[in-house]
Design an enzyme around this catalytic site. Structure first.
Site, PDB file in Angstrom:
ATOM      1  N   TYR A  69      -1.951  -0.759  10.591  1.00 40.25           N
ATOM      2  CA  TYR A  69      -1.932  -1.118   9.172  1.00 40.25           C
ATOM      3  C   TYR A  69      -0.610  -0.703   8.533  1.00 40.25           C
ATOM      4  O   TYR A  69       0.036  -1.501   7.837  1.00 40.25           O
ATOM      5  CB  TYR A  69      -3.102  -0.445   8.465  1.00 40.25           C
ATOM      6  CG  TYR A  69      -3.259  -0.829   7.004  1.00 40.25           C
ATOM      7  CD1 TYR A  69      -3.805  -2.052   6.654  1.00 40.25           C
ATOM      8  CD2 TYR A  69      -2.879   0.037   5.986  1.00 40.25           C
ATOM      9  CE1 TYR A  69      -3.961  -2.416   5.327  1.00 40.25           C
ATOM     10  CE2 TYR A  69      -3.033  -0.311   4.657  1.00 40.25           C
ATOM     11  CZ  TYR A  69      -3.581  -1.539   4.329  1.00 40.25           C
ATOM     12  OH  TYR A  69      -3.721  -1.884   3.009  1.00 40.25           O
ATOM     13  N   SER A  87       0.873  -1.175   0.000  1.00 42.77           N
ATOM     14  CA  SER A  87       0.000   0.000   0.000  1.00 42.77           C
ATOM     15  C   SER A  87       0.905   1.218   0.000  1.00 42.77           C
ATOM     16  O   SER A  87       2.087   1.124   0.366  1.00 42.77           O
ATOM     17  CB  SER A  87      -0.863   0.005   1.268  1.00 42.77           C
ATOM     18  OG  SER A  87      -1.505   1.256   1.457  1.00 42.77           O
TER      19      SER A  87
END
Length: 286
Positions: free
Chosen positions: A150, A137
């Protein structure tokens, strides 16, 4: 064509990747934790007569990983391509997020990918061919509050991938990191709900940013097609930002000092909204 194993294919980027690879002629082992969620993929595969073999795989479980990889290799031969896509969301201010939640996110997003990598690396090394694509990501390159759990998992996977690429280069095995920005997938509906009356403003700011990005959604097929192109190509490029906002976000972060980023995060809501308008042309609503 090759045999490709893709994790987390029940929806989103994983489903799109499995379909894109199969349409390109690869035999795809499309894995997911719960086969009850395979309905959409089964329909596409049946309608288009695609070479997709749907299999159960829980990347959090050592035995499940070993058994799934062995079964798929027995059916289709050696795994030539591994796409580590399975992942879970994570968010919340560090003070307000239980340590167990950090462990759960790291277990899937980092250790899950590591388990799968360790299953294919010996064979790829011996055959001197193979491709490993790890889906991280832009949060694997930028740490933005309140996404500590995350971002930490994706930073860890980025570091693992970079080391793996160095180790496998001498054995002709390619490693690529795909870094999506905001892509319209179900993951945005799976996160921990915000804590009411939290003293931390960052959660509602991030939700406003996501809402603005998703108002003009980028489909997961864009990422799936990028992964297909990586697999079909021969480039040794390591990192691939994915989506229209990914490269600009990474460039914007690179232009700022760490101290500037920290200072901006501590500013008022009004200053945040003005910065989003100035830097990205976004009219956010908090």
């Amino acid at each position: 064509m090759s045999t490709a194993l893709v994790t987390g294919t029940s929806s989103g980027i994983g489903l799109a990747t499995a379909v894109s690879l199969a349409r390109a002629g690869h035999v795809v082992a499309a894995t997911m934790r719960n086969l009850d969620r395979a309905g959409d993929l089964r329909k596409i595969a049946a309608d288009e007569q695609l070479p997709i073999d749907i299999a159960a795989l829980d990347v959090d479980d050592d035995a499940s990983v070993r058994e799934a990889f062995a079964t798929i290799a027995a059916r289709h031969g050696p795994i030539d391509v591994l796409v580590n896509n399975a992942g879970v969301p994570g968010g919340g201010a560090i003070e307000e997020t239980p340590v167990e939640s950090f462990r759960e996110v790291m277990e899937t997003n980092y250790f899950g990918a590591l388990r799968c990598i360790k299953e294919v690396v010996p064979g790829m090394r011996q055959r001197r061919r193979g491709t490993i694509v790890n889906v991280t990501s832009i949060a694997g390159r930028t740490a933005t509050a309140p996404m500590a759990s995350y971002a930490a998992s994706k930073w860890a996977l980025e570091a693992l991938s970079e080391c793996l690429a160095q180790e496998m280069r001498a054995f002709n095995v390619r490693v690529a990191i795909v870094e999506p920005g905001v892509i319209a997938t179900p993951i945005f509906g799976k996160g921990r709900p915000p804590i009411p009356d939290s003293p931390y403003p960052h959660g509602r700011r991030l939700m406003a940013l996501f809402a603005a990005r998703l108002a003009n959604p980028t489909p997961p097929s864009l990422v799936g097609d990028l992964i297909r192109d990586i697999v079909n190509g021969d480039s040794w490029q390591l990192r691939y930002p994915a989506g229209p906002d990914a490269a600009p976000m990474l460039k914007g972060r690179a232009m700022k000092s760490d101290e500037q980023v920290v200072e901006e995060a501590g500013a008022s809501d009004e200053a945040f909204l003005a910065r989003m308008k100035r830097d990205f042309g976004l009219d956010l609503k908090l």
